[in-house]
Design a protein around this motif. Structure first.
Motif, mmCIF file in Angstrom:
data_model
loop_
_atom_site.group_PDB
_atom_site.id
_atom_site.type_symbol
_atom_site.label_atom_id
_atom_site.label_comp_id
_atom_site.label_asym_id
_atom_site.label_seq_id
_atom_site.Cartn_x
_atom_site.Cartn_y
_atom_site.Cartn_z
ATOM 1 N N MET A 47 21.011 12.242 -23.604
ATOM 2 C CA MET A 47 20.328 11.164 -22.746
ATOM 3 C C MET A 47 20.716 11.687 -21.363
ATOM 4 S SD MET A 47 21.688 7.865 -24.806
ATOM 5 C CE MET A 47 21.217 6.942 -23.251
ATOM 6 N N ARG A 48 21.990 12.389 -20.943
ATOM 7 C CA ARG A 48 22.234 12.667 -19.751
ATOM 8 C C ARG A 48 21.126 14.098 -19.065
ATOM 9 N NH1 ARG A 48 27.256 12.514 -21.108
ATOM 10 N NH2 ARG A 48 27.450 14.901 -21.420
ATOM 11 N N LYS A 49 20.787 14.797 -20.160
ATOM 12 C CA LYS A 49 19.913 15.886 -19.985
ATOM 13 C C LYS A 49 18.666 15.387 -19.802
ATOM 14 C CE LYS A 49 18.238 20.245 -22.148
ATOM 15 N NZ LYS A 49 18.370 21.132 -23.402
ATOM 16 N N GLN A 50 17.984 14.381 -20.446
ATOM 17 C CA GLN A 50 16.423 13.790 -20.185
ATOM 18 C C GLN A 50 16.625 12.930 -18.891
ATOM 19 O OE1 GLN A 50 13.961 14.075 -22.391
ATOM 20 N NE2 GLN A 50 13.127 13.063 -20.771
ATOM 21 N N LYS A 51 17.733 12.269 -18.608
ATOM 22 C CA LYS A 51 17.698 11.781 -17.320
ATOM 23 C C LYS A 51 17.575 12.743 -16.334
ATOM 24 C CE LYS A 51 20.298 8.376 -14.462
ATOM 25 N NZ LYS A 51 19.729 8.831 -13.135
ATOM 26 N N HIS A 52 18.351 13.824 -16.229
ATOM 27 C CA HIS A 52 18.278 14.903 -15.030
ATOM 28 C C HIS A 52 16.851 15.456 -15.162
ATOM 29 C CE1 HIS A 52 19.867 18.073 -12.646
ATOM 30 N NE2 HIS A 52 19.524 18.862 -13.407
ATOM 31 N N LEU A 53 16.291 15.645 -16.163
ATOM 32 C CA LEU A 53 14.775 16.010 -16.464
ATOM 33 C C LEU A 53 13.850 15.391 -15.801
ATOM 34 C CD1 LEU A 53 12.972 18.630 -17.374
ATOM 35 C CD2 LEU A 53 12.842 17.343 -19.556
ATOM 36 N N ASP A 54 14.017 13.927 -16.114
ATOM 37 C CA ASP A 54 13.198 12.701 -15.170
ATOM 38 C C ASP A 54 13.574 12.988 -13.981
ATOM 39 O OD1 ASP A 54 12.464 12.286 -17.902
ATOM 40 O OD2 ASP A 54 13.589 10.579 -18.158
ATOM 41 N N ASP A 55 14.618 12.922 -13.356
ATOM 42 C CA ASP A 55 14.916 13.006 -12.020
ATOM 43 C C ASP A 55 14.409 14.121 -11.446
ATOM 44 O OD1 ASP A 55 16.236 10.618 -12.270
ATOM 45 O OD2 ASP A 55 18.339 11.552 -12.105
ATOM 46 N N LEU A 56 14.401 15.431 -11.964
ATOM 47 C CA LEU A 56 13.699 16.757 -11.513
ATOM 48 C C LEU A 56 12.142 16.414 -11.466
ATOM 49 C CD1 LEU A 56 15.945 19.397 -13.042
ATOM 50 C CD2 LEU A 56 16.107 18.702 -10.605
ATOM 51 N N MET A 57 11.517 16.003 -12.386
ATOM 52 C CA MET A 57 10.352 15.654 -12.448
ATOM 53 C C MET A 57 9.766 14.701 -11.407
ATOM 54 S SD MET A 57 9.007 17.777 -14.706
ATOM 55 C CE MET A 57 7.319 17.111 -14.979
ATOM 56 N N SER A 58 10.405 13.685 -11.093
ATOM 57 C CA SER A 58 10.240 12.870 -9.986
ATOM 58 C C SER A 58 10.494 13.502 -8.667
ATOM 59 C CB SER A 58 11.123 11.533 -10.236
ATOM 60 O OG SER A 58 11.055 10.697 -9.068
ATOM 61 N N GLN A 59 11.348 14.426 -8.651
ATOM 62 C CA GLN A 59 11.543 15.057 -7.195
ATOM 63 C C GLN A 59 10.572 16.156 -7.082
ATOM 64 O OE1 GLN A 59 15.110 17.113 -7.073
ATOM 65 N NE2 GLN A 59 15.283 17.523 -4.988
ATOM 66 N N VAL A 60 10.070 16.930 -8.145
ATOM 67 C CA VAL A 60 8.882 17.603 -8.131
ATOM 68 C C VAL A 60 7.748 16.810 -7.390
ATOM 69 C CG1 VAL A 60 7.190 18.913 -9.376
ATOM 70 C CG2 VAL A 60 9.549 19.524 -9.552
ATOM 71 N N SER A 61 7.349 15.724 -8.127
ATOM 72 C CA SER A 61 6.300 14.925 -7.866
ATOM 73 C C SER A 61 6.388 14.372 -6.130
ATOM 74 C CB SER A 61 6.149 13.736 -8.576
ATOM 75 O OG SER A 61 5.222 12.904 -8.340
ATOM 76 N N GLN A 62 7.521 14.148 -5.834
ATOM 77 C CA GLN A 62 7.731 13.604 -4.511
ATOM 78 C C GLN A 62 7.502 14.734 -3.495
ATOM 79 O OE1 GLN A 62 8.062 10.745 -3.134
ATOM 80 N NE2 GLN A 62 8.207 11.269 -1.141
ATOM 81 N N LEU A 63 8.053 16.111 -3.859
ATOM 82 C CA LEU A 63 7.841 17.109 -3.128
ATOM 83 C C LEU A 63 6.560 17.709 -2.771
ATOM 84 C CD1 LEU A 63 11.163 19.173 -3.997
ATOM 85 C CD2 LEU A 63 10.683 17.739 -1.948
ATOM 86 N N ARG A 64 5.668 17.643 -4.284
ATOM 87 C CA ARG A 64 4.386 18.055 -4.276
ATOM 88 C C ARG A 64 3.777 16.964 -3.271
ATOM 89 N NH1 ARG A 64 3.239 19.574 -10.468
ATOM 90 N NH2 ARG A 64 4.294 21.679 -10.187
ATOM 91 N N LYS A 65 3.862 15.615 -3.273
ATOM 92 C CA LYS A 65 3.209 14.794 -2.351
ATOM 93 C C LYS A 65 3.492 15.110 -1.022
ATOM 94 C CE LYS A 65 2.790 9.613 -1.530
ATOM 95 N NZ LYS A 65 3.358 8.460 -1.883
ATOM 96 N N GLU A 66 4.729 15.336 -0.463
ATOM 97 C CA GLU A 66 5.200 15.690 0.759
ATOM 98 C C GLU A 66 4.634 17.009 1.365
ATOM 99 O OE1 GLU A 66 9.476 15.863 1.440
ATOM 100 O OE2 GLU A 66 9.423 13.810 0.803
ATOM 101 N N ASN A 67 4.278 18.074 0.367
ATOM 102 C CA ASN A 67 3.799 19.206 0.753
ATOM 103 C C ASN A 67 2.177 19.010 0.966
ATOM 104 O OD1 ASN A 67 3.593 22.027 1.113
ATOM 105 N ND2 ASN A 67 3.128 22.353 -1.147
ATOM 106 N N HIS A 68 1.624 18.089 0.246
ATOM 107 C CA HIS A 68 0.150 17.707 0.503
ATOM 108 C C HIS A 68 -0.069 17.179 1.809
ATOM 109 C CE1 HIS A 68 -3.903 16.770 -0.429
ATOM 110 N NE2 HIS A 68 -3.794 15.660 -0.292
ATOM 111 N N GLN A 69 0.738 16.331 2.043
ATOM 112 C CA GLN A 69 0.897 15.705 3.586
ATOM 113 C C GLN A 69 0.989 16.555 4.489
ATOM 114 O OE1 GLN A 69 3.961 12.630 3.047
ATOM 115 N NE2 GLN A 69 2.361 11.112 2.183
#
Length: 173
Positions: A47-69
């Protein structure tokens, strides 16, 4: 006595086997508890590993959005820069053209001053407004005045009156 010792050793075997069974049951119970505990720990770890993976995926999505901007902002800024650079090139060409025209006008003024002794040639300071040029006894002032007038005639200045055109593609940077 043999029978009494045999019975006592037989009863101790029964007691030993009972305690061995209890010991085995206790060990099995501990083993099951440990197995359940390990399974629960592994489940929490997953569960911790899945939560960490979900957090990383969310961070990747946010960074891609910022990069696009940021890329969009850089592209807009680059376009503004190119527009300003183009305008600056046109302004430099116009400034050069105006400088050349000013130089030409200064040459005309110098020529008039050299041939006419000034703009009016007399004390009035005007451009032929006084009669002092015509009252000279030698008649040379009249010739100078006619030369100045012919110089100012627009049909005689065709070579000086050519427009200098400027465009943005004159300068290659």
């Amino acid at each position: 006595m043999a029978s009494s010792s045999g019975t006592s050793s037989g009863s101790s075997l029964i007691q030993n086997s009972g305690s061995e069974e209890d010991l085995q049951a206790l060990m099995d119970q501990r083993k099951r508890k440990r197995m359940i505990s390990n399974r629960e720990s592994a489940r929490r770890s997953r569960m911790r590993k899945q939560k960490h993976l979900d957090d990383l995926m969310s961070q990747v999505s946010q960074l891609r959005k910022e990069n696009h901007q940021i890329i969009t902002s850089v592209n807009i800024t680059t376009q503004h820069y190119l527009n300003i650079e183009s305008e600056n090139s046109v302004l430099r060409a116009q400034a050069s053209e105006l400088s050349h025209r000013l130089q030409s006008l200064n040459e005309i003024v110098s020529f008039l001053n050299a041939n006419n002794g000034g703009y009016g040639g007399g004390n009035d300071g005007g451009f032929g407004g006084g009669n002092s040029n015509f009252t000279s006894s030698s008649g040379g002032a009249l010739a100078d005045h006619q030369t100045a007038e012919s110089f100012l005639d627009p049909f005689n200045l065709i070579y000086l009156n050519q427009p200098i055109m400027a465009s943005a593609d004159i300068f290659q940077y």
